[in-house]
Scaffold this motif. Structure first.
Motif, short mmCIF file in Angstrom:
data_model
loop_
_atom_site.label_atom_id
_atom_site.label_comp_id
_atom_site.label_asym_id
_atom_site.label_seq_id
_atom_site.Cartn_x
_atom_site.Cartn_y
_atom_site.Cartn_z
N ALA A 137 0.52 -0.77 -0.07
CA ALA A 137 0.04 0.24 -0.19
C ALA A 137 0.85 1.27 0.33
CB ALA A 137 -0.45 -0.09 0.87
N GLY A 138 0.17 2.80 -0.18
CA GLY A 138 1.02 3.66 0.19
C GLY A 138 2.18 3.87 1.39
N ALA A 139 1.38 3.33 2.33
CA ALA A 139 1.66 3.92 3.68
C ALA A 139 2.90 3.10 4.04
CB ALA A 139 1.08 3.52 4.94
N GLU A 183 5.83 4.14 1.45
CA GLU A 183 6.63 5.51 2.57
C GLU A 183 7.60 4.86 3.05
OE1 GLU A 183 3.33 7.32 4.62
OE2 GLU A 183 2.86 7.25 2.65
N HIS A 242 0.20 13.89 4.33
CA HIS A 242 -0.87 12.48 4.27
C HIS A 242 -0.39 11.85 6.40
CE1 HIS A 242 -3.14 8.91 4.19
NE2 HIS A 242 -4.53 9.41 3.64
N THR A 267 0.18 9.20 6.80
CA THR A 267 0.62 8.19 7.01
C THR A 267 1.54 8.04 7.02
OG1 THR A 267 0.04 8.31 4.36
CG2 THR A 267 -1.02 6.24 5.70
N ASN A 268 2.23 10.14 5.89
CA ASN A 268 3.65 10.34 6.08
C ASN A 268 4.66 9.80 7.41
OD1 ASN A 268 4.16 11.72 2.79
ND2 ASN A 268 3.16 10.18 4.05
N THR A 302 4.56 15.80 -1.20
CA THR A 302 3.85 14.83 -2.53
C THR A 302 3.66 15.77 -3.72
OG1 THR A 302 2.76 14.02 -0.30
CG2 THR A 302 1.67 14.20 -2.28
N THR A 348 -1.04 17.45 -1.63
CA THR A 348 -2.85 16.92 -1.52
C THR A 348 -3.45 18.18 -1.76
OG1 THR A 348 -2.16 17.09 0.72
CG2 THR A 348 -1.67 15.18 -0.36
N ASP A 367 6.18 10.88 -2.28
CA ASP A 367 5.02 10.64 -2.06
C ASP A 367 3.93 9.72 -3.70
OD1 ASP A 367 2.23 9.35 -1.48
OD2 ASP A 367 2.80 10.59 0.69
N ALA A 420 1.36 9.13 -4.05
CA ALA A 420 -0.12 8.86 -4.84
C ALA A 420 -0.49 9.86 -5.43
CB ALA A 420 -0.83 9.28 -3.52
N TRP A 477 -9.69 16.53 5.36
CA TRP A 477 -8.35 16.17 5.06
C TRP A 477 -8.05 16.28 3.52
CZ3 TRP A 477 -5.42 13.62 1.79
CH2 TRP A 477 -4.14 13.80 2.51
#
Ligand SMILES: Cc1ncc(COP(=O)(O)O)c(C=O)c1O
Length: 395
Positions: A24-26, A29, A78, A80-81, A125, A129, A154, A156, A276
């Protein structure tokens, strides 16, 4: 197929090599930061680890810098970063954004210089975002490199910058330790990425980025007369996503983003990202894959919600008991014998004509989110109870 997918991803991104392990994205990272950490600590000119996941444009030096543990993360990142940086044992320093949503470059410069001796990385990112292409991205990269740090990008928002990118030069990669429990991460998902890329081709992928950006700008343009659009780039345009600001309605009509999100369900839509990266807003990312008819229907739904908010502002609808506060309206409520709302059942369920032909029925009304988050309820029966019920059923 895995190798070919890796090569295709290298062509698209300009990276030297690709790891398909993160699920996944996280997890990506975490992998990227682990690579940066490994380079900073153990990297040398001959190490193949330096080629893993890192853009070709970035040059690395062997430093043995074990102490470098500071990770700078903009507030627009995000959540998660920082979570990934914390999992890598890094010290997180947050930098703010300016009024236009871009990373505050002077603040970044100060933070980088103040941590020059311990700077490990910036997580950035692109486009951000906030839905803007950071105008200062080159300068941002230079500041970090000049102060001894590396960059983690990132990915995403990669769908807003695809073009036929760099030249692939796949190298043998060196294991980094455990990233996911399986050697190819989510192996069964990889054919989806592979077929998507293969069927789209380079022109198709570039068009997808263009259409994603066009769709976001089309919607921002349609909605701007009804809702403030929070950030825009220098040309007044947005990237592939944009933020609709709902914060003002708390004062004018007692309306919160959740009321808008739940009323969207009555109108057949799952709400976009709520509160968010900016609390009190909706972040809309249409992507390339929706038709103009769907984009229009979604804009119409939001515009009609704006009209419903106006009814409250004008005093025509009660500030506490209105169609937005009552949303979503599930069948169990609508077909009940008692109906005490100040608006009709029909208006609650069918506020737009398209719903007559395609209605999504919410399965429950509003729940208490905070209560739900704080009180875990186990819905599984105890084993003894299951055995008893099975015995009763077969008796
Ligand atoms: C900018 C950004 N970074 C990271 C993530 C995390 O990705 P994932 O949910 O796949 O772990 C997201 C998720 O939407 C994101 O938007």
């Amino acid at each position: 197929m895995f190798n070919e997918l890796g090569e295709l991803l290298c062509t698209i991104t300009g990276f030297d090599s690709f790891s398909l392990q993160p699920n996944a994205g996280a997890a990506g990272e975490y992998t990227g930061l682990m690579v940066i950490r490994a380079i900073i600590r153990y990297g040398d000119a001959n190490s193949s680890i330096k080629r893993l996941l890192i853009p070709a444009a970035v040059a690395f030096k062997a430093r043995g810098d074990h102490h470098r543990n500071v990770c700078i993360i903009p507030v627009s990142a995000h959540g998660t970063n920082p979570a990934s940086a914390a999992m890598c044992g890094m010290k997180i320093i947050s930098v703010g954004t300016d009024a236009k949503g871009n990373i505050n470059i002077e603040e970044l410069r100060k933070a980088s210089e103040a941590n020059k001796d311990n700077l490990s990385a910036l997580m950035v990112t692109y486009p951000s975002t906030h839905g803007v292409y950071e105008e200062g991205i080159d300068e941002i990269c230079k500041i970090i490199h000049d102060n001894g740090g590396q960059l983690y990008m990132d990915g995403a928002n990669m769908n807003a910058q695809i073009s036929t990118g760099g030249i692939p030069a796949p190298e043998q990669s060196q294991p980094l330790g455990t990233i996911s429990a399986a050697p190819w991460g989510s192996a069964l998902i990889l054919p989806i990425s592979y077929t998507y890329i293969a069927m789209m081709g380079s022109k198709g992928l570039t068009d997808a980025s263009k259409i994603a950006i066009l769709n976001a700008n089309y919607m921002a343009k349609r909605l701007e007369n009804y809702y403030p659009i929070l950030f825009r780039g220098v040309n007044g345009t947005v990237a592939h996503e944009f933020i609709v600001d709902l914060r003002g309605f708390k004062n004018t009509a007692g309306i919160e983003p959740e009321d808008v999100a739940k009323r969207l369900m009555d109108k057949g839509f799952h709400a976009p990202t709520m509160s968010w990266p900016v609390p009190g807003t909706l972040m809309i990312e249409p992507t390339e894959s929706e038709s103009k008819a769907v984009l229009d229907r979604f804009c119409d739904a939001l515009i009609s919600i704006r009209e419903e908010i106006a009814e409250i502002e004008k005093g025509k609808a009660d500030i506490h008991n209105n169609v937005l506060k009552g949303a979503p309206h599930p069948p169990s409520l609508l077909v009940g014998d008692a109906w005490t709302k100040p608006y009709s059942r029909e208006y609650a369920a069918f506020p737009a004509s398209w719903l007559r032909v395609a209605k999504f029925w919410p399965s429950s009304g509003r729940v208490d989110n905070v209560y739900g988050d704080r009180n875990l309820i186990c819905t599984l029966l105890a084993v003894s109870q299951v055995v008893e019920e099975q015995a009763a059923a077969t008796a």
